[in-house]
Scaffold this motif. Structure first.
Motif, PDB file in Angstrom:
ATOM      1  N   PRO A   1      -1.859  23.476 -35.074  1.00 44.55           N
ATOM      2  CA  PRO A   1      -1.747  23.712 -36.517  1.00 44.55           C
ATOM      3  C   PRO A   1      -0.343  23.581 -37.069  1.00 44.55           C
ATOM      4  CG  PRO A   1      -2.071  25.773 -35.326  1.00 44.55           C
ATOM      5  CD  PRO A   1      -2.266  24.671 -34.336  1.00 44.55           C
ATOM      6  N   THR A   2       0.690  23.778 -36.225  1.00 40.75           N
ATOM      7  CA  THR A   2       2.071  23.746 -36.714  1.00 40.75           C
ATOM      8  C   THR A   2       2.791  22.437 -36.393  1.00 40.75           C
ATOM      9  OG1 THR A   2       2.913  24.768 -34.684  1.00 40.75           O
ATOM     10  CG2 THR A   2       2.225  26.251 -36.474  1.00 40.75           C
ATOM     11  N   GLY A   3       2.110  21.480 -35.783  1.00 44.26           N
ATOM     12  CA  GLY A   3       2.768  20.221 -35.414  1.00 44.26           C
ATOM     13  C   GLY A   3       3.759  20.383 -34.287  1.00 44.26           C
ATOM     14  N   ALA A   4       3.495  21.340 -33.373  1.00 48.67           N
ATOM     15  CA  ALA A   4       4.428  21.617 -32.277  1.00 48.67           C
ATOM     16  C   ALA A   4       4.562  20.457 -31.308  1.00 48.67           C
ATOM     17  CB  ALA A   4       3.978  22.869 -31.521  1.00 48.67           C
ATOM     18  N   ALA A   5       3.630  19.525 -31.322  1.00 53.26           N
ATOM     19  CA  ALA A   5       3.708  18.378 -30.409  1.00 53.26           C
ATOM     20  C   ALA A   5       4.986  17.585 -30.620  1.00 53.26           C
ATOM     21  CB  ALA A   5       2.485  17.475 -30.598  1.00 53.26           C
ATOM     22  N   ASP A   6       5.515  17.610 -31.823  1.00 51.53           N
ATOM     23  CA  ASP A   6       6.735  16.856 -32.112  1.00 51.53           C
ATOM     24  C   ASP A   6       7.980  17.505 -31.516  1.00 51.53           C
ATOM     25  OD1 ASP A   6       5.440  14.839 -33.477  1.00 51.53           O
ATOM     26  OD2 ASP A   6       5.554  15.859 -35.400  1.00 51.53           O
ATOM     27  N   ASP A   7       7.864  18.756 -31.012  1.00 49.65           N
ATOM     28  CA  ASP A   7       9.014  19.420 -30.390  1.00 49.65           C
ATOM     29  C   ASP A   7       9.286  18.893 -28.985  1.00 49.65           C
ATOM     30  OD1 ASP A   7       9.343  21.038 -32.605  1.00 49.65           O
ATOM     31  OD2 ASP A   7       8.073  22.644 -31.822  1.00 49.65           O
ATOM     32  N   LEU A   8       8.317  18.211 -28.395  1.00 52.22           N
ATOM     33  CA  LEU A   8       8.506  17.686 -27.045  1.00 52.22           C
ATOM     34  C   LEU A   8       9.445  16.485 -27.052  1.00 52.22           C
ATOM     35  CD1 LEU A   8       4.815  17.799 -25.748  1.00 52.22           C
ATOM     36  CD2 LEU A   8       6.679  19.284 -25.022  1.00 52.22           C
ATOM     37  N   GLY A   9      10.241  16.366 -25.982  1.00 56.07           N
ATOM     38  CA  GLY A   9      11.105  15.213 -25.851  1.00 56.07           C
ATOM     39  C   GLY A   9      10.318  13.969 -25.470  1.00 56.07           C
ATOM     40  N   ALA A  10      10.996  12.839 -25.484  1.00 59.13           N
ATOM     41  CA  ALA A  10      10.313  11.566 -25.202  1.00 59.13           C
ATOM     42  C   ALA A  10       9.712  11.552 -23.801  1.00 59.13           C
ATOM     43  CB  ALA A  10      11.296  10.408 -25.377  1.00 59.13           C
ATOM     44  N   ASP A  11      10.488  12.021 -22.789  1.00 58.90           N
ATOM     45  CA  ASP A  11       9.973  12.029 -21.415  1.00 58.90           C
ATOM     46  C   ASP A  11       8.828  13.020 -21.271  1.00 58.90           C
ATOM     47  OD1 ASP A  11      11.811  10.144 -20.684  1.00 58.90           O
ATOM     48  OD2 ASP A  11      13.259  11.573 -19.880  1.00 58.90           O
ATOM     49  N   GLN A  12       8.943  14.149 -21.970  1.00 54.20           N
ATOM     50  CA  GLN A  12       7.873  15.146 -21.897  1.00 54.20           C
ATOM     51  C   GLN A  12       6.597  14.624 -22.557  1.00 54.20           C
ATOM     52  OE1 GLN A  12      10.051  18.304 -23.827  1.00 54.20           O
ATOM     53  NE2 GLN A  12      10.645  19.232 -21.890  1.00 54.20           N
ATOM     54  N   ARG A  13       6.736  13.915 -23.661  1.00 50.92           N
ATOM     55  CA  ARG A  13       5.563  13.312 -24.298  1.00 50.92           C
ATOM     56  C   ARG A  13       4.899  12.308 -23.352  1.00 50.92           C
ATOM     57  NH1 ARG A  13       7.246  11.885 -30.572  1.00 50.92           N
ATOM     58  NH2 ARG A  13       8.214  13.897 -31.074  1.00 50.92           N
ATOM     59  N   SER A  14       5.736  11.552 -22.647  1.00 50.73           N
ATOM     60  CA  SER A  14       5.181  10.564 -21.713  1.00 50.73           C
ATOM     61  C   SER A  14       4.377  11.249 -20.617  1.00 50.73           C
ATOM     62  CB  SER A  14       6.311   9.731 -21.099  1.00 50.73           C
ATOM     63  OG  SER A  14       6.999   9.004 -22.100  1.00 50.73           O
ATOM     64  N   ALA A  15       4.902  12.387 -20.113  1.00 50.80           N
ATOM     65  CA  ALA A  15       4.192  13.104 -19.054  1.00 50.80           C
ATOM     66  C   ALA A  15       2.864  13.662 -19.567  1.00 50.80           C
ATOM     67  CB  ALA A  15       5.069  14.244 -18.518  1.00 50.80           C
ATOM     68  N   VAL A  16       2.874  14.251 -20.776  1.00 50.40           N
ATOM     69  CA  VAL A  16       1.648  14.800 -21.353  1.00 50.40           C
ATOM     70  C   VAL A  16       0.650  13.676 -21.635  1.00 50.40           C
ATOM     71  CG1 VAL A  16       0.674  16.025 -23.335  1.00 50.40           C
ATOM     72  CG2 VAL A  16       2.807  16.814 -22.316  1.00 50.40           C
ATOM     73  N   THR A  17       1.161  12.564 -22.172  1.00 51.91           N
ATOM     74  CA  THR A  17       0.289  11.421 -22.458  1.00 51.91           C
ATOM     75  C   THR A  17      -0.349  10.883 -21.187  1.00 51.91           C
ATOM     76  OG1 THR A  17       1.602  10.794 -24.388  1.00 51.91           O
ATOM     77  CG2 THR A  17       0.216   9.086 -23.418  1.00 51.91           C
ATOM     78  N   ALA A  18       0.455  10.778 -20.115  1.00 47.72           N
ATOM     79  CA  ALA A  18      -0.068  10.273 -18.846  1.00 47.72           C
ATOM     80  C   ALA A  18      -1.171  11.181 -18.315  1.00 47.72           C
ATOM     81  CB  ALA A  18       1.063  10.151 -17.822  1.00 47.72           C
ATOM     82  N   LEU A  19      -0.963  12.494 -18.395  1.00 50.31           N
ATOM     83  CA  LEU A  19      -1.955  13.435 -17.885  1.00 50.31           C
ATOM     84  C   LEU A  19      -3.248  13.376 -18.691  1.00 50.31           C
ATOM     85  CD1 LEU A  19      -2.904  15.730 -16.105  1.00 50.31           C
ATOM     86  CD2 LEU A  19      -1.655  17.325 -17.579  1.00 50.31           C
ATOM     87  N   ILE A  20      -3.125  13.390 -20.028  1.00 50.49           N
ATOM     88  CA  ILE A  20      -4.325  13.361 -20.866  1.00 50.49           C
ATOM     89  C   ILE A  20      -5.052  12.030 -20.722  1.00 50.49           C
ATOM     90  CG2 ILE A  20      -5.162  13.454 -23.252  1.00 50.49           C
ATOM     91  CD1 ILE A  20      -2.883  15.365 -23.867  1.00 50.49           C
ATOM     92  N   SER A  21      -4.300  10.941 -20.655  1.00 49.08           N
ATOM     93  CA  SER A  21      -4.927   9.621 -20.489  1.00 49.08           C
ATOM     94  C   SER A  21      -5.644   9.531 -19.148  1.00 49.08           C
ATOM     95  CB  SER A  21      -3.870   8.516 -20.594  1.00 49.08           C
ATOM     96  OG  SER A  21      -3.262   8.522 -21.863  1.00 49.08           O
ATOM     97  N   TRP A  22      -5.045  10.119 -18.105  1.00 50.44           N
ATOM     98  CA  TRP A  22      -5.670  10.102 -16.783  1.00 50.44           C
ATOM     99  C   TRP A  22      -6.943  10.948 -16.788  1.00 50.44           C
ATOM    100  CZ3 TRP A  22      -5.897  14.120 -12.962  1.00 50.44           C
ATOM    101  CH2 TRP A  22      -6.370  13.692 -11.715  1.00 50.44           C
ATOM    102  N   LEU A  23      -6.877  12.113 -17.431  1.00 50.86           N
ATOM    103  CA  LEU A  23      -8.072  12.948 -17.520  1.00 50.86           C
ATOM    104  C   LEU A  23      -9.126  12.304 -18.414  1.00 50.86           C
ATOM    105  CD1 LEU A  23      -6.507  16.522 -17.893  1.00 50.86           C
ATOM    106  CD2 LEU A  23      -7.778  15.650 -15.926  1.00 50.86           C
ATOM    107  N   GLY A  24      -8.663  11.486 -19.377  1.00 49.14           N
ATOM    108  CA  GLY A  24      -9.586  10.884 -20.338  1.00 49.14           C
ATOM    109  C   GLY A  24     -10.366   9.723 -19.767  1.00 49.14           C
ATOM    110  N   ASP A  25     -10.943   9.929 -18.613  1.00 49.75           N
ATOM    111  CA  ASP A  25     -11.822   8.950 -17.981  1.00 49.75           C
ATOM    112  C   ASP A  25     -13.212   9.558 -17.921  1.00 49.75           C
ATOM    113  OD1 ASP A  25     -13.174   7.935 -15.292  1.00 49.75           O
ATOM    114  OD2 ASP A  25     -11.788   6.368 -15.936  1.00 49.75           O
ATOM    115  N   ALA A  26     -14.227   8.765 -18.218  1.00 51.16           N
ATOM    116  CA  ALA A  26     -15.588   9.293 -18.297  1.00 51.16           C
ATOM    117  C   ALA A  26     -16.034   9.930 -16.985  1.00 51.16           C
ATOM    118  CB  ALA A  26     -16.547   8.174 -18.689  1.00 51.16           C
ATOM    119  N   ALA A  27     -15.533   9.437 -15.864  1.00 47.80           N
ATOM    120  CA  ALA A  27     -15.923  10.015 -14.576  1.00 47.80           C
ATOM    121  C   ALA A  27     -15.221  11.347 -14.314  1.00 47.80           C
ATOM    122  CB  ALA A  27     -15.608   9.036 -13.445  1.00 47.80           C
ATOM    123  N   ARG A  28     -14.001  11.505 -14.863  1.00 50.29           N
ATOM    124  CA  ARG A  28     -13.240  12.726 -14.588  1.00 50.29           C
ATOM    125  C   ARG A  28     -13.555  13.853 -15.570  1.00 50.29           C
ATOM    126  NH1 ARG A  28      -8.913   8.858 -14.051  1.00 50.29           N
ATOM    127  NH2 ARG A  28      -8.531   8.424 -11.852  1.00 50.29           N
TER     128      ARG A  28
END
Length: 383
Positions: free
Chosen positions: A288-315
């Motif tokens: 609700p507060t847009g806290a995602a923008d507080d993450l640094g570029a490398d941290q965003r990449s790590a979160v994106t990688a994890l969510i994208s990896w989990l975002g598989d229909a089999a997983r």
């Protein structure tokens, strides 16, 4: 240059550093085997078996802690850990010197230079080039002092300077190789990241342009479907009723929500929308507060990688991402990622790899795995 002084491969390329973890175990094992073989080869020079055993135990401790600390579950590998490993290895070299003092006829068969150099070289993916160089030089100084003390008993008639250079050469050569590797891999990785960032910025600009068009389309949709027919009806009516006024307020609020939803969307909203559309997995974001923008570029990449990896229909069948704050003054942010497992849920080893990547980019990560869900909590400091 400053980035190269501070960065290691583990920080610049966490995935590559995870893959390099077995190299440390191999290097530590080879170092111990070399030490054991050389000790056996010059056992006739050993005057203190106890000191010789202590030397081997100290080396085994150095190799063991290096191998354990390099594992993804114990990331990141810090400079303090490097100095502990080097100190134990140098202690092993000193104990070996004590074990042969007075009987050391051939200085070149001491295991200290080789094993210290091997350990530093094995740790190249986890240390900066400056730390590798400094560790090699300081170790060489200590080994040279030991070699100088041993020359009075040595059978060789070579100049003492030549003996010292020969003794220090292995550790200096291998630490230089470690420094060169660390510098080059970080340099190449940063160059690749700069190129990737340029592409990402271009795609982000295109994405934002698409969002702007979506906002316009959402507004036009509300206008075309609801507002314009209402206005047409009001204009042809002889009088405006209380219900008409209420309906006008509802339409104004709907139009405002459509515009605000598009304008206030963050990168995590865009990622969730992409997973929903492209993979058909319901991905819910609570930020609700847009806290995602507080993450640094490398941290965003790590979160994106994890969510994208989990975002598989089999997983996963469903993914929830929540951003909250903790601490007395909300100085720490928390990202909680929960997924309902699919037909082939992730295992603990796979999850630990992503946890290690997160820790390498200053995210304090914890993960739990049950039959009902997979939960990953990432904590970070809010600047």
């Amino acid at each position: 240059m400053n980035g190269h002084l501070r960065l290691t491969q583990q920080e610049a390329d966490p995935i590559g550093a995870i893959a390099a973890a077995p190299i440390v175990t191999i290097g530590a094992s080879v170092a111990f085997v070399v030490a054991l073989g050389l000790t056996w080869a010059h056992w006739n020079e050993v005057g203190s078996p106890l000191a010789a055993v202590v030397a081997l135990l100290l080396l085994a401790a150095a190799g063991s802690v290096a191998a354990v600390w390099a594992l993804p579950a114990h990331a990141p590998f810090t400079n303090e850990r490097l100095w502990i490993v080097v100190t134990l290895a140098v202690g092993a070299a000193i104990a070996e010197y004590v074990s042969t003092i007075g009987n050391n006829r051939e200085v070149y068969d001491d295991f200290g230079p080789a094993v210290i150099g091997l350990l530093i070289l094995s740790l190249a993916p986890y240390i900066t080039w400056l730390s590798a160089s400094l560790a090699g030089v300081l170790s060489a100084v200590v080994l040279s002092i030991l070699a100088a003390g041993a020359t009075m008993y040595a059978s060789s008639e070579a100049p003492i300077g030549g003996i010292l250079i020969l003794n220090a050469a292995p550790v200096l050569a291998m630490s230089a190789a470690a420094a060169g590797y660390s510098y080059r891999i970080v340099s190449d990785t940063l160059a690749w990241q700069r190129a990737a960032n340029r592409v990402a910025l271009q795609r982000d600009a295109e994405l934002r342009a698409g969002i702007a068009r979506t906002v316009q389309q959402s507004g036009v949709s509300v206008l075309g479907r609801e507002v314009l027919p209402f206005l047409a009806g009001v204009m042809t009516a002889e009088r405006i009723s209380v219900s008409d006024a209420g309906r006008a307020r509802e339409l104004a609020e709907a139009l405002r929500r459509a515009l605000r939803a598009g304008l206030e969307s963050t990168w995590i909203d865009d990622l969730a929308a992409n997973i929903r559309v492209a993979r058909g997995i319901d991905t819910i974001v609570d930020d609700p507060t847009g806290a995602a923008d507080d993450l640094g570029a490398d941290q965003r990449s790590a979160v994106t990688a994890l969510i994208s990896w989990l975002g598989d229909a089999a997983r996963s069948q469903l993914i929830r991402v929540a951003f909250t704050n903790e601490g007395d003054e909300g100085e720490r942010g928390v990202v909680t990622i929960v997924s309902a497992p699919g037909s082939a849920p992730p295992n603990r080893r796979e999850l630990d790899r992503f946890v290690a990547v997160a820790r390498a980019v200053a995210l304090r990560a914890d993960a739990s795995l049950t039959r009902e869900n997979v939960t990953v909590e990432l904590r970070y400091d809010i600047e």
